[in-house]
Motif scaffolding. Structure first.
Motif, short mmCIF file in Angstrom:
data_model
loop_
_atom_site.label_atom_id
_atom_site.label_comp_id
_atom_site.label_asym_id
_atom_site.label_seq_id
_atom_site.Cartn_x
_atom_site.Cartn_y
_atom_site.Cartn_z
N ALA A 1 0.82 -1.21 0.00
CA ALA A 1 0.00 0.00 0.00
C ALA A 1 0.85 1.26 0.00
CB ALA A 1 -0.92 0.00 1.22
N LEU A 2 2.01 1.21 0.63
CA LEU A 2 2.88 2.39 0.72
C LEU A 2 3.87 2.48 -0.43
CD1 LEU A 2 3.53 2.31 4.56
CD2 LEU A 2 1.96 3.80 3.30
N LYS A 3 3.83 1.52 -1.35
CA LYS A 3 4.66 1.52 -2.55
C LYS A 3 6.16 1.58 -2.22
CE LYS A 3 1.01 3.74 -5.28
NZ LYS A 3 0.64 4.88 -6.16
N LEU A 4 6.54 0.84 -1.20
CA LEU A 4 7.94 0.86 -0.81
C LEU A 4 8.84 0.09 -1.77
CD1 LEU A 4 7.77 0.56 3.08
CD2 LEU A 4 8.24 2.57 1.70
N SER A 5 8.26 -0.59 -2.71
CA SER A 5 9.07 -1.30 -3.70
C SER A 5 9.68 -0.36 -4.74
CB SER A 5 8.24 -2.37 -4.40
OG SER A 5 7.15 -1.79 -5.09
N GLU A 6 9.25 0.88 -4.75
CA GLU A 6 9.85 1.83 -5.69
C GLU A 6 11.32 2.02 -5.34
OE1 GLU A 6 7.50 5.36 -5.48
OE2 GLU A 6 5.78 4.47 -6.52
N SER A 7 12.15 2.18 -6.34
CA SER A 7 13.60 2.20 -6.15
C SER A 7 14.05 3.38 -5.30
CB SER A 7 14.30 2.24 -7.51
OG SER A 7 15.71 2.23 -7.34
N GLY A 8 15.02 3.11 -4.43
CA GLY A 8 15.65 4.18 -3.66
C GLY A 8 15.01 4.44 -2.32
N ILE A 9 15.73 5.18 -1.50
CA ILE A 9 15.23 5.58 -0.18
C ILE A 9 13.94 6.37 -0.38
CG2 ILE A 9 15.73 7.00 1.85
CD1 ILE A 9 18.75 6.48 1.23
N PRO A 10 12.88 6.03 0.34
CA PRO A 10 11.61 6.73 0.15
C PRO A 10 11.69 8.21 0.50
CG PRO A 10 11.26 4.65 1.29
CD PRO A 10 12.75 4.89 1.26
N ASN A 11 10.98 9.01 -0.27
CA ASN A 11 10.80 10.42 0.04
C ASN A 11 9.72 10.52 1.11
OD1 ASN A 11 9.56 13.12 -0.13
ND2 ASN A 11 10.97 13.43 -1.83
#
Length: 293
Positions: A61-71
């Motif tokens: 749900a939080l889309k943490l799979s997106e590349s890089g340290i989360p904004n």
């Protein structure tokens, strides 16, 4: 940077009175983003079938799979819509009263640094991977989000009552190293486990540690290790039950009840325990023998 770089006696330059700082996401280097991706990929392959369903739902749900340290701005926007929480950056470890106040007001504090590539397996001080990957997916679950806010309120009260050592054990054995019983079997949800490739396996599969049914007073009497695998894991029946026990218990008389009692050593089984698995303690014995040698 070493862990000591992120330990301060007062808010450092650039920090607000509540110890928060701008994340300055653009300042992270490609190497630092790469460390996040390496850690994420390793854990993402390992956790299905091990992590709780609530944790895995939050990860998606939080889309943490997106590349890089989360904004943190983007992450907080998603999280706020789900449970009213947000993630705020801090320069490192913060005082207890600051930590609890943020938590009570649904602000999760995260270290604003990430371990080096040669520190993938262990870092003494929590970094952004431990804090965000380990903790934040559970904050997307409404029940657990309410539990952590209640814990923050309880932490402020525990400080006033001089009972922080007892309450800190509750945090350790739930938020950091908790297991939950699900229909498919035991699952991990504590941030210290889900962010560690080695302990993700050890906590569920190894014969060494005890796995014990959750009991509030028992947990608050139990010592823990901060620098090694746990030898006791406590299993909650559900997040709903954990929240219920937390909000319905008057902690002040409970503190008075357990304060004169001796602490229970790491790895010990005591009378009255709901023992789900009696550990062999083989891991602890090997460590002790190695230390002697």
């Amino acid at each position: 940077m070493t862990a000591e770089t992120h330990i301060h006696d007062a808010p450092p330059a650039g920090a607000a009175a509540d110890w928060t700082i701008p994340q300055n996401w653009d300042a992270f280097t490609a190497e630092e983003h790469g460390v996040w991706d390496t850690l994420f990929d390793r854990q993402a392959r390992l956790l299905p079938g091990r992590a709780s369903s609530a944790y895995l739902r939050g990860l998606e749900a939080l889309k943490l799979s997106e590349s890089g340290i989360p904004n943190f701005d983007d992450l907080s926007e998603r999280l706020m819509k789900l449970t009213g929480w947000q993630v705020v950056a801090v320069p490192g470890l913060v005082p207890d009263d600051v930590f609890f106040d943020h938590m009570a007001n649904r602000r999760f504090v995260s270290g604003n640094f990430i371990r080096r590539a040669d520190q993938l397996d262990y870092l003494q001080e929590p970094d952004v991977f431990h804090d965000v990957f380990g903790h934040v997916p559970m904050l997307a679950d409404p029940v657990f989000a309410d539990y952590l806010a209640a814990y923050g309120r309880g932490g402020l009260r525990a400080l006033a009552l001089g009972a922080l050592p007892q309450l800190s054990r509750l945090y350790w054995y739930t938020v950091e190293f908790g297991l939950v019983q699900e229909a498919e079997g035991l699952r991990i949800f504590g941030a210290g486990i889900v962010s560690s490739s080695a302990e993700s396996v050890f906590a569920l599969d190894d014969a060494s540690p005890n796995r014990i049914g959750f009991d509030l007073a028992r947990v608050m009497r139990t010592e823990y290790r901060i620098d090694d695998f746990q030898q006791n894991y406590f299993v909650i029946p559900s997040f709903e039950e954990l929240l219920r026990v937390t909000v319905e218990t008057d902690f002040a008389p409970l503190y008075e009840q357990i304060r004169p009692l001796p602490s229970i050593p790491v790895g010990e089984i005591v009378e009255g325990d709901d023992v789900i698995h009696r550990g062999t303690q083989a891991y602890a014995q090997r460590k002790a023998q190695t230390a002697i040698a």
